[in-house]
Write a protein that holds these residues in place. Sequence first.
Motif, PDB file in Angstrom:
ATOM      1  N   LYS A   4       0.851  -1.184   0.000  1.00 22.24           N
ATOM      2  CA  LYS A   4       0.000   0.000   0.000  1.00 22.24           C
ATOM      3  C   LYS A   4       0.885   1.232   0.000  1.00 22.24           C
ATOM      4  O   LYS A   4       1.972   1.228   0.570  1.00 22.24           O
ATOM      5  N   GLY A   5       0.393   2.267  -0.656  1.00 23.33           N
ATOM      6  CA  GLY A   5       1.139   3.505  -0.701  1.00 23.33           C
ATOM      7  C   GLY A   5       0.215   4.675  -0.932  1.00 23.33           C
ATOM      8  O   GLY A   5      -0.976   4.499  -1.195  1.00 23.33           O
ATOM      9  N   SER A   6       0.806   5.865  -0.845  1.00 22.57           N
ATOM     10  CA  SER A   6       0.004   7.074  -1.052  1.00 22.57           C
ATOM     11  C   SER A   6       0.921   8.270  -1.205  1.00 22.57           C
ATOM     12  O   SER A   6       2.127   8.198  -0.959  1.00 22.57           O
ATOM     13  N   CYS A   7       0.293   9.377  -1.567  1.00 23.17           N
ATOM     14  CA  CYS A   7       0.965  10.659  -1.530  1.00 23.17           C
ATOM     15  C   CYS A   7       1.074  11.082  -0.062  1.00 23.17           C
ATOM     16  O   CYS A   7       0.654  10.353   0.835  1.00 23.17           O
ATOM     17  N   TRP A  51      -8.935   8.901  -7.597  1.00 20.38           N
ATOM     18  CA  TRP A  51      -8.801   9.488  -8.913  1.00 20.38           C
ATOM     19  C   TRP A  51      -9.486  10.846  -8.919  1.00 20.38           C
ATOM     20  O   TRP A  51      -9.495  11.537  -7.919  1.00 20.38           O
ATOM     21  N   GLY A  52     -10.063  11.189 -10.025  1.00 21.34           N
ATOM     22  CA  GLY A  52     -10.811  12.432 -10.126  1.00 21.34           C
ATOM     23  C   GLY A  52      -9.926  13.657 -10.044  1.00 21.34           C
ATOM     24  O   GLY A  52      -8.807  13.662 -10.538  1.00 21.34           O
ATOM     25  N   ASP A  53     -10.422  14.668  -9.383  1.00 23.28           N
ATOM     26  CA  ASP A  53      -9.722  15.947  -9.290  1.00 23.28           C
ATOM     27  C   ASP A  53      -8.456  15.886  -8.456  1.00 23.28           C
ATOM     28  O   ASP A  53      -7.638  16.791  -8.516  1.00 23.28           O
ATOM     29  N   ASP A  54      -8.278  14.844  -7.640  1.00 25.16           N
ATOM     30  CA  ASP A  54      -7.100  14.755  -6.774  1.00 25.16           C
ATOM     31  C   ASP A  54      -5.844  14.356  -7.529  1.00 25.16           C
ATOM     32  O   ASP A  54      -4.742  14.669  -7.112  1.00 25.16           O
ATOM     33  N   LEU A  55      -5.987  13.650  -8.636  1.00 28.23           N
ATOM     34  CA  LEU A  55      -4.840  13.114  -9.357  1.00 28.23           C
ATOM     35  C   LEU A  55      -4.539  13.944 -10.597  1.00 28.23           C
ATOM     36  O   LEU A  55      -5.351  14.042 -11.508  1.00 28.23           O
ATOM     37  N   GLY A  56      -3.346  14.531 -10.621  1.00 33.03           N
ATOM     38  CA  GLY A  56      -2.904  15.294 -11.774  1.00 33.03           C
ATOM     39  C   GLY A  56      -1.979  14.467 -12.643  1.00 33.03           C
ATOM     40  O   GLY A  56      -1.496  13.402 -12.233  1.00 33.03           O
ATOM     41  N   SER A  57      -1.726  14.944 -13.845  1.00 40.76           N
ATOM     42  CA  SER A  57      -0.875  14.242 -14.789  1.00 40.76           C
ATOM     43  C   SER A  57       0.026  15.235 -15.497  1.00 40.76           C
ATOM     44  O   SER A  57      -0.409  16.336 -15.854  1.00 40.76           O
ATOM     45  N   ARG A  68       2.151  10.995 -12.583  1.00 44.16           N
ATOM     46  CA  ARG A  68       0.963  11.309 -11.787  1.00 44.16           C
ATOM     47  C   ARG A  68       1.375  11.986 -10.492  1.00 44.16           C
ATOM     48  O   ARG A  68       2.381  11.630  -9.879  1.00 44.16           O
ATOM     49  N   PHE A  69       0.575  12.968 -10.069  1.00 44.49           N
ATOM     50  CA  PHE A  69       0.878  13.686  -8.835  1.00 44.49           C
ATOM     51  C   PHE A  69      -0.415  14.090  -8.143  1.00 44.49           C
ATOM     52  O   PHE A  69      -1.468  14.193  -8.765  1.00 44.49           O
ATOM     53  N   CYS A  70      -0.317  14.297  -6.837  1.00 41.57           N
ATOM     54  CA  CYS A  70      -1.459  14.748  -6.054  1.00 41.57           C
ATOM     55  C   CYS A  70      -1.593  16.257  -6.208  1.00 41.57           C
ATOM     56  O   CYS A  70      -0.630  16.997  -6.003  1.00 41.57           O
ATOM     57  N   THR A  72      -3.145  18.193  -4.309  1.00 38.81           N
ATOM     58  CA  THR A  72      -3.168  18.856  -3.010  1.00 38.81           C
ATOM     59  C   THR A  72      -1.765  19.005  -2.428  1.00 38.81           C
ATOM     60  O   THR A  72      -1.338  20.113  -2.107  1.00 38.81           O
ATOM     61  N   CYS A  73      -1.026  17.884  -2.288  1.00 36.50           N
ATOM     62  CA  CYS A  73       0.287  17.956  -1.628  1.00 36.50           C
ATOM     63  C   CYS A  73       1.459  17.979  -2.605  1.00 36.50           C
ATOM     64  O   CYS A  73       2.585  18.250  -2.203  1.00 36.50           O
ATOM     65  N   GLY A  74       1.219  17.656  -3.886  1.00 36.99           N
ATOM     66  CA  GLY A  74       2.262  17.736  -4.897  1.00 36.99           C
ATOM     67  C   GLY A  74       3.155  16.519  -5.038  1.00 36.99           C
ATOM     68  O   GLY A  74       4.035  16.498  -5.889  1.00 36.99           O
ATOM     69  N   ILE A  75       2.952  15.504  -4.223  1.00 35.65           N
ATOM     70  CA  ILE A  75       3.803  14.315  -4.284  1.00 35.65           C
ATOM     71  C   ILE A  75       3.472  13.483  -5.523  1.00 35.65           C
ATOM     72  O   ILE A  75       2.327  13.355  -5.911  1.00 35.65           O
ATOM     73  N   HIS A  76       4.515  12.894  -6.127  1.00 35.15           N
ATOM     74  CA  HIS A  76       4.402  12.055  -7.322  1.00 35.15           C
ATOM     75  C   HIS A  76       4.499  10.590  -6.913  1.00 35.15           C
ATOM     76  O   HIS A  76       5.600  10.047  -6.846  1.00 35.15           O
ATOM     77  N   PRO A  77       3.394   9.894  -6.657  1.00 33.19           N
ATOM     78  CA  PRO A  77       3.477   8.515  -6.183  1.00 33.19           C
ATOM     79  C   PRO A  77       3.755   7.474  -7.268  1.00 33.19           C
ATOM     80  O   PRO A  77       4.255   6.397  -6.959  1.00 33.19           O
ATOM     81  N   PHE A  78       3.436   7.777  -8.522  1.00 35.33           N
ATOM     82  CA  PHE A  78       3.687   6.815  -9.593  1.00 35.33           C
ATOM     83  C   PHE A  78       3.613   7.506 -10.937  1.00 35.33           C
ATOM     84  O   PHE A  78       3.176   8.646 -11.062  1.00 35.33           O
ATOM     85  N   ALA A  79       4.061   6.778 -11.952  1.00 34.74           N
ATOM     86  CA  ALA A  79       3.931   7.201 -13.349  1.00 34.74           C
ATOM     87  C   ALA A  79       3.432   5.983 -14.110  1.00 34.74           C
ATOM     88  O   ALA A  79       3.434   4.871 -13.585  1.00 34.74           O
ATOM     89  N   GLU A  80       2.996   6.188 -15.339  1.00 36.68           N
ATOM     90  CA  GLU A  80       2.504   5.052 -16.113  1.00 36.68           C
ATOM     91  C   GLU A  80       2.659   5.300 -17.603  1.00 36.68           C
ATOM     92  O   GLU A  80       2.654   6.434 -18.061  1.00 36.68           O
TER      93      GLU A  80
END
Length: 115
Positions: A4-7, A51-57, A68-70, A72-80
Amino acid sequence: MLYKGSCHCGKVAFEVKGEFASALRCNCSICSRKGALLSAVPHKALLVLAWGDDLGSYTFGSHVIAHRFCRTCGIHPFAEDVGEGNDRNAYINLHCVEGLDLAAMPVVDFDGRSA
């Protein structure tokens, strides 16, 4: 194993099924600035729980990877990979995964600046 992980703020959370045998340190212009340690997994092994408005690209260069980044906090938890098909990968930022001993994980350097 299920990871499990998160921003930082938790609005973008995810689960990954698989194993992380090593970490990849990419020196491309975005990864080096983020300081990410990445591990590639098949895209189907990643389950994004927000997903939705919380996840930026963000994409750049050849636009083949969506970073991908949050929002709200700006952290990049993954890319795809942005392509379609079964051979897509997700690139997990291991700093965002709970319970990993990153000091014990081998790190492979990748020359993303030349790719």
